[in-house]
Design a protein around this motif. Structure first.
Motif, PDB file in Angstrom:
ATOM      1  N   GLN A 122       0.787  -1.214  -0.029  1.00 12.60           N
ATOM      2  CA  GLN A 122       0.096   0.015   0.034  1.00 12.60           C
ATOM      3  C   GLN A 122       0.964   1.307  -0.007  1.00 12.60           C
ATOM      4  N   THR A 123       2.104   1.210   0.629  1.00 17.06           N
ATOM      5  CA  THR A 123       2.793   2.275   0.622  1.00 17.06           C
ATOM      6  C   THR A 123       3.983   2.168  -0.209  1.00 17.06           C
ATOM      7  N   ASN A 124       4.015   1.358  -1.218  1.00 13.86           N
ATOM      8  CA  ASN A 124       4.847   1.117  -2.611  1.00 13.86           C
ATOM      9  C   ASN A 124       6.392   1.055  -1.802  1.00 13.86           C
ATOM     10  N   THR A 125       6.579   0.398  -0.635  1.00 15.69           N
ATOM     11  CA  THR A 125       7.950   0.265   0.047  1.00 15.69           C
ATOM     12  C   THR A 125       8.313  -1.344   0.126  1.00 15.69           C
ATOM     13  N   VAL A 126       7.671  -2.043  -0.838  1.00 15.94           N
ATOM     14  CA  VAL A 126       8.057  -3.585  -0.911  1.00 15.94           C
ATOM     15  C   VAL A 126       9.511  -3.734  -0.985  1.00 15.94           C
ATOM     16  N   HIS A 127      10.287  -2.888  -2.040  1.00 17.74           N
ATOM     17  CA  HIS A 127      11.625  -3.070  -2.450  1.00 17.74           C
ATOM     18  C   HIS A 127      12.713  -2.493  -1.084  1.00 17.74           C
ATOM     19  N   LEU A 128      11.993  -1.798  -0.102  1.00 15.76           N
ATOM     20  CA  LEU A 128      12.718  -1.310   1.326  1.00 15.76           C
ATOM     21  C   LEU A 128      12.677  -2.304   2.053  1.00 15.76           C
ATOM     22  N   GLN A 131      15.840  -3.109   4.178  1.00 16.71           N
ATOM     23  CA  GLN A 131      16.889  -1.964   4.569  1.00 16.71           C
ATOM     24  C   GLN A 131      16.577  -1.657   5.835  1.00 16.71           C
ATOM     25  N   THR A 132      17.720  -0.743   6.513  1.00 21.08           N
ATOM     26  CA  THR A 132      17.696  -0.286   7.649  1.00 21.08           C
ATOM     27  C   THR A 132      17.054   1.215   7.629  1.00 21.08           C
ATOM     28  N   ALA A 133      16.957   1.752   8.866  1.00 18.08           N
ATOM     29  CA  ALA A 133      16.415   3.119   8.806  1.00 18.08           C
ATOM     30  C   ALA A 133      17.531   4.052   8.318  1.00 18.08           C
ATOM     31  N   THR A 134      18.694   3.805   8.669  1.00 17.95           N
ATOM     32  CA  THR A 134      19.969   4.805   8.349  1.00 17.95           C
ATOM     33  C   THR A 134      20.025   4.606   6.667  1.00 17.95           C
ATOM     34  N   SER A 135      19.664   3.774   6.003  1.00 17.37           N
ATOM     35  CA  SER A 135      19.831   3.811   4.639  1.00 17.37           C
ATOM     36  C   SER A 135      18.642   4.294   3.675  1.00 17.37           C
ATOM     37  N   LEU A 136      17.771   4.988   4.501  1.00 15.82           N
ATOM     38  CA  LEU A 136      16.284   5.313   3.736  1.00 15.82           C
ATOM     39  C   LEU A 136      16.370   6.935   3.615  1.00 15.82           C
ATOM     40  N   SER A 137      16.033   7.352   2.380  1.00  8.93           N
ATOM     41  CA  SER A 137      15.950   8.794   2.177  1.00  8.93           C
ATOM     42  C   SER A 137      14.804   9.550   3.116  1.00  8.93           C
ATOM     43  N   GLY A 138      14.457  10.672   3.091  1.00  9.63           N
ATOM     44  CA  GLY A 138      13.412  11.174   4.023  1.00  9.63           C
ATOM     45  C   GLY A 138      12.097  10.863   3.436  1.00  9.63           C
ATOM     46  N   GLY A 139      11.946  10.672   2.070  1.00 12.71           N
ATOM     47  CA  GLY A 139      10.638  10.491   1.616  1.00 12.71           C
ATOM     48  C   GLY A 139      10.058   8.770   1.808  1.00 12.71           C
ATOM     49  N   GLU A 140      11.488   7.928   1.603  1.00  9.58           N
ATOM     50  CA  GLU A 140      11.122   6.754   2.177  1.00  9.58           C
ATOM     51  C   GLU A 140      10.890   6.315   3.436  1.00  9.58           C
ATOM     52  N   LEU A 141      11.619   7.167   4.356  1.00  8.95           N
ATOM     53  CA  LEU A 141      11.405   6.978   5.789  1.00  8.95           C
ATOM     54  C   LEU A 141       9.970   7.343   6.224  1.00  8.95           C
ATOM     55  N   LYS A 142       9.407   8.242   5.587  1.00  6.34           N
ATOM     56  CA  LYS A 142       7.930   8.511   5.740  1.00  6.34           C
ATOM     57  C   LYS A 142       7.134   7.670   5.415  1.00  6.34           C
ATOM     58  N   ARG A 143       7.165   7.113   4.240  1.00 12.78           N
ATOM     59  CA  ARG A 143       6.375   6.029   3.830  1.00 12.78           C
ATOM     60  C   ARG A 143       6.427   4.749   4.531  1.00 12.78           C
ATOM     61  N   SER A 164       6.182  17.718   4.942  1.00  9.70           N
ATOM     62  CA  SER A 164       7.334  18.654   5.161  1.00  9.70           C
ATOM     63  C   SER A 164       8.707  17.726   4.984  1.00  9.70           C
ATOM     64  N   HIS A 165       9.596  18.548   4.537  1.00  2.00           N
ATOM     65  CA  HIS A 165      10.919  18.418   4.038  1.00  2.00           C
ATOM     66  C   HIS A 165      11.110  17.109   3.025  1.00  2.00           C
ATOM     67  N   LEU A 166       9.996  17.273   2.289  1.00  2.00           N
ATOM     68  CA  LEU A 166      10.200  16.122   0.995  1.00  2.00           C
ATOM     69  C   LEU A 166      10.243  17.036  -0.387  1.00  2.00           C
ATOM     70  N   ASP A 167      10.702  16.258  -1.500  1.00  2.05           N
ATOM     71  CA  ASP A 167      10.983  17.005  -2.527  1.00  2.05           C
ATOM     72  C   ASP A 167       9.498  16.760  -3.474  1.00  2.05           C
ATOM     73  N   SER A 168       9.343  17.453  -4.332  1.00  3.65           N
ATOM     74  CA  SER A 168       7.862  17.455  -5.011  1.00  3.65           C
ATOM     75  C   SER A 168       7.551  16.178  -5.518  1.00  3.65           C
ATOM     76  N   GLN A 169       8.745  15.154  -5.917  1.00  2.00           N
ATOM     77  CA  GLN A 169       8.123  13.830  -6.467  1.00  2.00           C
ATOM     78  C   GLN A 169       7.798  13.007  -5.238  1.00  2.00           C
ATOM     79  N   HIS A 170       8.294  13.284  -4.126  1.00  2.93           N
ATOM     80  CA  HIS A 170       8.042  12.489  -3.082  1.00  2.93           C
ATOM     81  C   HIS A 170       6.587  12.769  -2.364  1.00  2.93           C
ATOM     82  N   ILE A 171       6.330  14.130  -2.591  1.00  4.16           N
ATOM     83  CA  ILE A 171       5.051  14.692  -2.034  1.00  4.16           C
ATOM     84  C   ILE A 171       4.024  14.026  -3.132  1.00  4.16           C
ATOM     85  N   GLN A 172       4.214  14.177  -4.118  1.00  6.07           N
ATOM     86  CA  GLN A 172       3.230  13.610  -5.278  1.00  6.07           C
ATOM     87  C   GLN A 172       2.730  12.314  -4.845  1.00  6.07           C
TER      88      GLN A 172
END
Lengths: 331, 231
Positions: A122-128, A131-143, A164-172
């Motif tokens: 549902q959050t499109n994070t199957v590929h993550l 991974q550990t928290a430290t390896s995630l980007s801000g957008g990935e972390l929120k998802r 907040s603190h997300l780029d336009s791609q991650h906001i969309q």
């Protein structure tokens, strides 16, 4: 309509300062609702209150019709998921974090696999997942934090400034996922934002907060000042209102941008507020045109694209604004 | 000078040749300190986490008390426990005096405030989002404590290692409560004191060197746990 929350006479104080004052608020269930307000308006405080991670100094809160006196019981806790503005993932992988939320909610292990897969999809994070928290980007972390929150299928999802603190791609991506999640799961989604346009894009309803109080105004043309009789002084302008004596203790007014008439010449009318100013911004706003006019204070005026064309307005034009005293909301 | 060098050489020889007496003292010392550290850890670490989670009047006073107890002289603990465990004392019938158990109890009391204080520091210096996140995910009190310990495990291990270091170097209480009985309650520190007073300088020196090696290993472990890149 079922109410997710009912708040009555709520007050929250921090160091003897009142940061939230809500006489009454009903939040409907199964809707996507935005908490709108500037920084420090009390959005996060209200969300923490709704998540029951912060106790109110006084007042009553009911959750799906049940009065909550002290702490939530397990069943009530399972109805709510909260994602903070800066989510924290515990040591371990993304999947470990989701598993932890299921374990803490007391969900049988046999259901974990299916729920984890569903949340990741549902959050499109199957590929993550590995991974550990430290390896995630801000957008990935929120998802991922949202995946962890929705894994146990709560009835209410609370999100503090999810964009907040997300780029336009991650906001969309996040915008579309929230919309979809709200529609598909009949979940009450409540998120805070200071971005009015984003709130209108996603939410079915908005709750507007100004300095800890809820207002019905659309949070445009909000001015801070003091009353002298029915005249409101912002420090730069005096605005006529039709306020009652009781309202003269208030410190804010708001003017509906659709109630302001813009013209290139001064109008002769019964409208008691007339200001001359300079057009400083023309912007598209959800199918309409938003004009910003500097009259000492900045006013936002909404007109149709046809009107803009008809008036032939350009930036720097001198314009006149007129509005009735009844167009002013006092709070 | 030659006396010292000769003693040092003899001490090194005792260590290298795995002298039975030396290693029996070392094993007694390590086992007693390990037992005390484990008991103190089981009690002090959850206590430290719970203490951090609670907000109550008088919390600052308890914190000051813990700080004071951290600096409590070991002979005072020895003295108090001696009074309790001696034949005429209220716990005299337990027969604990001059047993390893008495030393373990004394060392546990000695290192409990150290471990609890370090556990409190570990929680307060953890990410401030840790506890709200666990609560919002539905953690009840016991799982909350467990997951806080798990998330701050490196700092908690450092607390245990520090406690162990304090226990193994303790001499006053071990001497008073253990009685320095060979093969039973003779620890490294008490043996060093005894052997030196008897003139068996090389045996004392051998034990001293081994104690230094243990201290070095513990400090190396602490540095490793606290290294900046450690996740």
């Amino acid at each position: 309509m079922t109410k997710a929350y009912r708040l009555k006479n709520i007050n929250v104080h921090f160091q003897q300062k009142c940061v939230l004052n809500i006489p009454e608020l009903n939040i409907p269930a199964q809707k996507c609702i935005a908490l709108l307000g500037a920084n420090g308006a009390g959005k996060s405080t209200l969300l923490h209150l709704l998540a029951f991670t912060l106790p109110a100094s006084s007042g009553e809160i009911s959750l799906f019709g049940q009065d909550i006196k002290n702490k939530l019981n397990s069943q009530q806790r399972r109805k709510i998921a909260f994602v903070s503005q800066h989510p924290y993932l515990l040591p371990g992988s993304v999947e470990d974090n989701i598993k932890l939320s299921l374990t803490l909610q007391g969900i049988p292990k046999s259901q974990h696999r299916a729920l984890i897969d569903s949340a990741l999809e549902q959050t499109n994070t199957v590929h993550l997942a590995a991974q550990t928290a430290t390896s995630l980007s801000g957008g990935e972390l929120k998802r991922v934090a949202i995946a962890r929150a929705i894994a146990y299928q709560p009835e209410i999802l609370l999100l503090d400034e999810p964009f907040s603190h997300l780029d336009s791609q991650h906001i969309q991506i996040l915008e579309s996922q929230l919309k979809l999640y709200s529609q598909q799961n009949n979940t009450t989604v409540i998120f805070s934002t200071h971005d009015r346009l984003r709130a209108m894009t996603i939410a079915e309803e908005t709750i507007n907060l100004v300095e800890g109080t809820i207002t019905q105004s659309p949070l445009l043309n909000v001015f801070h000042g003091t009353f002298e009789q029915q005249l409101f002084h912002t420090g730069k302008l005096s605005i006529n209102t039709n306020s009652s004596t009781q309202q003269h203790q208030a410190h804010h007014i708001a003017i509906d941008p659709q109630q302001i008439i813009i013209s290139t010449v001064a109008l002769k009318s019964s409208m008691r507020n007339n200001f001359k100013g300079r057009l400083i911004l023309i912007a598209e706003d959800a199918g309409t045109v938003r004009l910003t006019v500097d009259c000492g204070e900045q006013f936002h005026v909404t007109i149709s694209p046809e009107s803009l064309h008809q008036f032939g307005l350009t930036i720097g034009n001198t314009v006149h604004l007129s509005f009735k005293s009844t167009a002013v909301t006092v709070f | 000078m030659s006396y010292f060098i000769e003693s040092l050489s003899a001490a090194t020889s005792l260590i290298i040749n795995l002298d039975h007496d030396v290693y029996q003292v070392v094993s007694t010392s390590v086992l007693i300190s390990l037992a005390a550290s484990l008991i103190a850890a089981v009690l002090a670490i959850p206590a430290g986490v719970l203490f951090s989670l609670q907000h109550f009047r008088g919390k600052a006073i308890i914190q000051h008390l813990l700080n004071t107890l951290m600096a409590m002289p070991t002979v005072v603990i020895g003295l108090l426990l001696y009074g309790l465990f001696s034949r005429l004392g209220p716990l005299g019938n337990l027969g604990l005096l001059y047993t390893p158990s008495a030393i373990i109890i004394a060392e546990t009391i000695l290192i409990f405030p150290i471990m609890m204080n370090l556990a409190i520091t570990a929680v307060s210096s953890a990410d401030p989002r840790l506890i709200p996140t666990l609560i919002s995910l539905g953690a009840k009190p016991i799982p909350l404590v467990i997951h806080i310990i798990r998330a701050t495990r490196l700092a908690m291990i450092a607390a245990i290692v520090t406690g162990f270091g304090r226990a193994i170097g303790e001499v006053g209480a071990a001497m008073m409560l253990g009685g320095n009985i060979a093969g039973l309650t003779r620890t490294m520190t008490t043996a060093i004191a005894l052997e030196t007073s008897k003139g068996e300088f090389e045996l004392g020196l051998a034990l001293g060197l081994l104690l230094l090696i243990i201290a070095f290993i513990l400090n190396f472990m602490l540095s490793w746990l606290h290294r900046p890149s450690h996740d």
